[in-house]
Design a protein around this motif. Structure first.
Motif, PDB file in Angstrom:
ATOM      1  N   ARG A   1      -1.884 -32.507  15.243  1.00 35.36           N
ATOM      2  CA  ARG A   1      -2.435 -32.148  16.664  1.00 35.36           C
ATOM      3  C   ARG A   1      -1.341 -31.113  17.552  1.00 35.36           C
ATOM      4  NH1 ARG A   1      -5.198 -37.631  19.185  1.00 35.36           N
ATOM      5  NH2 ARG A   1      -7.352 -37.116  18.465  1.00 35.36           N
ATOM      6  N   HIS A   2      -0.120 -31.619  17.310  1.00 33.99           N
ATOM      7  CA  HIS A   2       0.690 -30.822  18.100  1.00 33.99           C
ATOM      8  C   HIS A   2       1.006 -29.399  17.214  1.00 33.99           C
ATOM      9  CE1 HIS A   2       4.131 -30.783  21.145  1.00 33.99           C
ATOM     10  NE2 HIS A   2       4.844 -30.147  20.151  1.00 33.99           N
ATOM     11  N   VAL A   3       1.032 -29.431  16.126  1.00 39.34           N
ATOM     12  CA  VAL A   3       1.309 -28.133  15.188  1.00 39.34           C
ATOM     13  C   VAL A   3       0.065 -27.246  15.611  1.00 39.34           C
ATOM     14  CG1 VAL A   3       1.116 -27.152  13.001  1.00 39.34           C
ATOM     15  CG2 VAL A   3       2.788 -29.165  13.797  1.00 39.34           C
ATOM     16  N   ALA A   4      -1.465 -27.736  15.425  1.00 31.53           N
ATOM     17  CA  ALA A   4      -2.329 -27.134  15.970  1.00 31.53           C
ATOM     18  C   ALA A   4      -2.120 -26.438  17.322  1.00 31.53           C
ATOM     19  CB  ALA A   4      -3.674 -27.714  15.613  1.00 31.53           C
ATOM     20  N   GLU A   5      -2.144 -27.310  18.248  1.00 35.84           N
ATOM     21  CA  GLU A   5      -1.787 -26.813  19.734  1.00 35.84           C
ATOM     22  C   GLU A   5      -0.591 -25.645  19.863  1.00 35.84           C
ATOM     23  OE1 GLU A   5      -1.398 -30.054  22.210  1.00 35.84           O
ATOM     24  OE2 GLU A   5      -2.967 -31.132  21.412  1.00 35.84           O
ATOM     25  N   SER A   6       0.397 -25.957  19.054  1.00 39.13           N
ATOM     26  CA  SER A   6       1.498 -24.944  19.066  1.00 39.13           C
ATOM     27  C   SER A   6       0.965 -23.643  18.472  1.00 39.13           C
ATOM     28  CB  SER A   6       2.906 -25.378  18.551  1.00 39.13           C
ATOM     29  OG  SER A   6       3.282 -26.638  19.273  1.00 39.13           O
ATOM     30  N   LEU A   7       0.351 -23.578  17.499  1.00 38.36           N
ATOM     31  CA  LEU A   7      -0.162 -22.273  16.764  1.00 38.36           C
ATOM     32  C   LEU A   7      -1.117 -21.533  17.521  1.00 38.36           C
ATOM     33  CD1 LEU A   7      -0.761 -23.766  13.115  1.00 38.36           C
ATOM     34  CD2 LEU A   7       0.899 -21.981  13.898  1.00 38.36           C
ATOM     35  N   THR A   8      -2.019 -22.401  18.306  1.00 33.15           N
ATOM     36  CA  THR A   8      -3.083 -21.518  19.073  1.00 33.15           C
ATOM     37  C   THR A   8      -3.250 -21.601  20.487  1.00 33.15           C
ATOM     38  OG1 THR A   8      -4.484 -23.590  18.922  1.00 33.15           O
ATOM     39  CG2 THR A   8      -4.731 -22.158  17.139  1.00 33.15           C
ATOM     40  N   GLY A   9      -2.234 -22.467  21.073  1.00 37.16           N
ATOM     41  CA  GLY A   9      -2.315 -22.645  22.483  1.00 37.16           C
ATOM     42  C   GLY A   9      -3.016 -23.424  23.174  1.00 37.16           C
TER      43      GLY A   9
ATOM     44  N   LEU B   1       4.947 -27.381   5.901  1.00 33.55           N
ATOM     45  CA  LEU B   1       5.680 -27.827   6.918  1.00 33.55           C
ATOM     46  C   LEU B   1       6.131 -29.196   6.666  1.00 33.55           C
ATOM     47  CD1 LEU B   1       7.216 -27.458   9.595  1.00 33.55           C
ATOM     48  CD2 LEU B   1       4.974 -27.930  10.842  1.00 33.55           C
ATOM     49  N   TYR B   2       7.468 -29.556   6.710  1.00 30.78           N
ATOM     50  CA  TYR B   2       7.831 -30.998   6.519  1.00 30.78           C
ATOM     51  C   TYR B   2       8.497 -31.447   8.013  1.00 30.78           C
ATOM     52  CZ  TYR B   2      10.037 -35.152   4.581  1.00 30.78           C
ATOM     53  OH  TYR B   2      10.481 -36.356   4.202  1.00 30.78           O
ATOM     54  N   LEU B   3       8.114 -32.433   8.163  1.00 31.64           N
ATOM     55  CA  LEU B   3       8.827 -33.070   9.620  1.00 31.64           C
ATOM     56  C   LEU B   3       9.371 -34.297   9.356  1.00 31.64           C
ATOM     57  CD1 LEU B   3       6.187 -31.860  12.233  1.00 31.64           C
ATOM     58  CD2 LEU B   3       8.329 -30.765  11.854  1.00 31.64           C
ATOM     59  N   ASN B   4      10.449 -34.733   9.817  1.00 25.87           N
ATOM     60  CA  ASN B   4      11.129 -35.932   9.909  1.00 25.87           C
ATOM     61  C   ASN B   4      10.282 -36.732  10.773  1.00 25.87           C
ATOM     62  OD1 ASN B   4      12.632 -38.402  11.106  1.00 25.87           O
ATOM     63  ND2 ASN B   4      14.102 -37.441   9.321  1.00 25.87           N
TER      64      ASN B   4
ATOM     65  N   ALA C   1      10.274 -30.514  19.795  1.00 24.94           N
ATOM     66  CA  ALA C   1       9.793 -29.264  19.676  1.00 24.94           C
ATOM     67  C   ALA C   1      10.868 -28.301  18.626  1.00 24.94           C
ATOM     68  CB  ALA C   1       9.824 -28.579  21.061  1.00 24.94           C
ATOM     69  N   GLY C   2      12.037 -28.643  18.719  1.00 21.49           N
ATOM     70  CA  GLY C   2      13.073 -27.956  18.049  1.00 21.49           C
ATOM     71  C   GLY C   2      12.571 -28.338  16.533  1.00 21.49           C
ATOM     72  N   SER C   3      12.099 -29.548  15.975  1.00 16.72           N
ATOM     73  CA  SER C   3      11.940 -29.898  14.642  1.00 16.72           C
ATOM     74  C   SER C   3      11.223 -28.885  14.010  1.00 16.72           C
ATOM     75  CB  SER C   3      11.696 -31.311  14.480  1.00 16.72           C
ATOM     76  OG  SER C   3      10.372 -31.499  15.055  1.00 16.72           O
ATOM     77  N   TYR C   4      10.214 -28.220  14.739  1.00 20.90           N
ATOM     78  CA  TYR C   4       9.353 -27.473  13.921  1.00 20.90           C
ATOM     79  C   TYR C   4       9.125 -25.977  14.502  1.00 20.90           C
ATOM     80  CZ  TYR C   4       6.389 -28.765  17.851  1.00 20.90           C
ATOM     81  OH  TYR C   4       5.958 -29.102  19.079  1.00 20.90           O
ATOM     82  N   GLU C   5       9.988 -25.688  15.640  1.00 17.64           N
ATOM     83  CA  GLU C   5       9.921 -24.379  16.340  1.00 17.64           C
ATOM     84  C   GLU C   5      10.265 -23.224  15.281  1.00 17.64           C
ATOM     85  OE1 GLU C   5       8.500 -22.335  18.944  1.00 17.64           O
ATOM     86  OE2 GLU C   5       8.740 -24.222  19.385  1.00 17.64           O
ATOM     87  N   LYS C   6      11.262 -23.391  14.419  1.00 12.22           N
ATOM     88  CA  LYS C   6      11.768 -22.388  13.510  1.00 12.22           C
ATOM     89  C   LYS C   6      10.591 -22.168  12.819  1.00 12.22           C
ATOM     90  CE  LYS C   6      15.232 -21.313  10.074  1.00 12.22           C
ATOM     91  NZ  LYS C   6      16.207 -21.815   9.194  1.00 12.22           N
ATOM     92  N   TRP C   7       9.957 -23.027  12.022  1.00 15.15           N
ATOM     93  CA  TRP C   7       8.661 -22.809  11.306  1.00 15.15           C
ATOM     94  C   TRP C   7       7.534 -22.002  12.223  1.00 15.15           C
ATOM     95  CZ3 TRP C   7       3.549 -23.735  11.131  1.00 15.15           C
ATOM     96  CH2 TRP C   7       2.794 -23.506  10.024  1.00 15.15           C
ATOM     97  N   LEU C   8       7.235 -22.380  13.281  1.00 17.79           N
ATOM     98  CA  LEU C   8       6.362 -21.559  14.068  1.00 17.79           C
ATOM     99  C   LEU C   8       6.869 -20.243  14.519  1.00 17.79           C
ATOM    100  CD1 LEU C   8       5.492 -24.657  16.667  1.00 17.79           C
ATOM    101  CD2 LEU C   8       3.834 -23.432  15.059  1.00 17.79           C
ATOM    102  N   GLU C   9       7.906 -20.023  14.709  1.00 13.30           N
ATOM    103  CA  GLU C   9       8.490 -18.780  14.855  1.00 13.30           C
ATOM    104  C   GLU C   9       8.277 -17.895  13.725  1.00 13.30           C
ATOM    105  OE1 GLU C   9      12.565 -18.901  16.255  1.00 13.30           O
ATOM    106  OE2 GLU C   9      12.049 -19.819  18.126  1.00 13.30           O
ATOM    107  N   GLN C  10       8.438 -18.288  12.765  1.00  8.23           N
ATOM    108  CA  GLN C  10       8.383 -17.398  11.326  1.00  8.23           C
ATOM    109  C   GLN C  10       6.959 -17.554  10.810  1.00  8.23           C
ATOM    110  OE1 GLN C  10      10.399 -19.157   7.928  1.00  8.23           O
ATOM    111  NE2 GLN C  10       9.993 -17.600   6.636  1.00  8.23           N
TER     112      GLN C  10
END
Length: 180
Positions: free
Chosen positions: A21-29, A134-137, A144-153
């Motif tokens: 859910r968090h990744v979906a929200e971060s991708l689309t707002g 995307l792989y997350l611990n 937020a920092g654990s996937y922010e680099k992936w999102l930026e890219q």
């Protein structure tokens, strides 16, 4: 754009679902339009023809963007997710759907699992996976920092690809036909 989250964790309302859910929200707002917590489909996943499972499959195949998430079990995605993916029709079951393969795990040893194990099955079903998985611990996925680099890219590529999905094009064509 129709955004759906699929969580293939054997536990309902899991960290995996939360991360997806968090990744979906971060991708689309915005929050995803639909959520399929696969384990809630229960034993119906083991057979064919169940209406609830069929509806879940149609929900996913009718989406433009799907975040497909699983915890890492035995160095791969879960059996419950496999049972769900088996319900899709061959190489066209996810045609026109942009996917983000997401996996959670306890450490870096399985960091390539989304790319090597989950992404290929989604592509085999016809999905478009335009980015690295995307792989997350599992202990830091909420940071937020654990996937922010992936999102930026990858954010712009994922959103652009999903916006060009056949589902959305079809909807635009229908709208144009009605207004013409």
């Amino acid at each position: 754009m129709i955004v759906t989250v699929v969580a293939g964790n054997p536990k309902p309302a899991s960290r995996t679902l939360d991360a997806a859910r968090h990744v979906a929200e971060s991708l689309t707002g915005r929050a995803p339009d639909r959520v399929v917590d696969v384990v809630t489909l229960g034993p119906s996943l083991l057979g064919w023809g169940d209406e609830t499972v069929k509806a879940a499959v149609e929900t996913v195949s009718g989406s433009d963007l799907v975040v497909v998430a699983s915890p890492t079990y035995k160095a791969s995605y879960t059996g419950v997710l496999k049972c769900f993916l088996d319900q899709f029709a061959g190489a066209t079951g996810l045609a026109g759907v942009t996917v983000v393969p997401l996996m959670l795990g306890a450490g870096p040893a399985h960091a390539l699992a989304p790319e090597l194990l989950l992404k290929p099955i989604l592509v085999e079903l016809g999905a478009t996976a335009p980015t690295q998985g995307l792989y997350l611990n599992e202990n830091t996925y909420a940071d937020a920092g654990s996937y922010e680099k992936w999102l930026e890219q990858w954010r712009d590529i994922v959103v652009a690809t999903a916006s060009l999905s056949t589902h959305e094009q079809s909807s635009r064509e229908q709208t144009l036909a009605v207004t013409a």
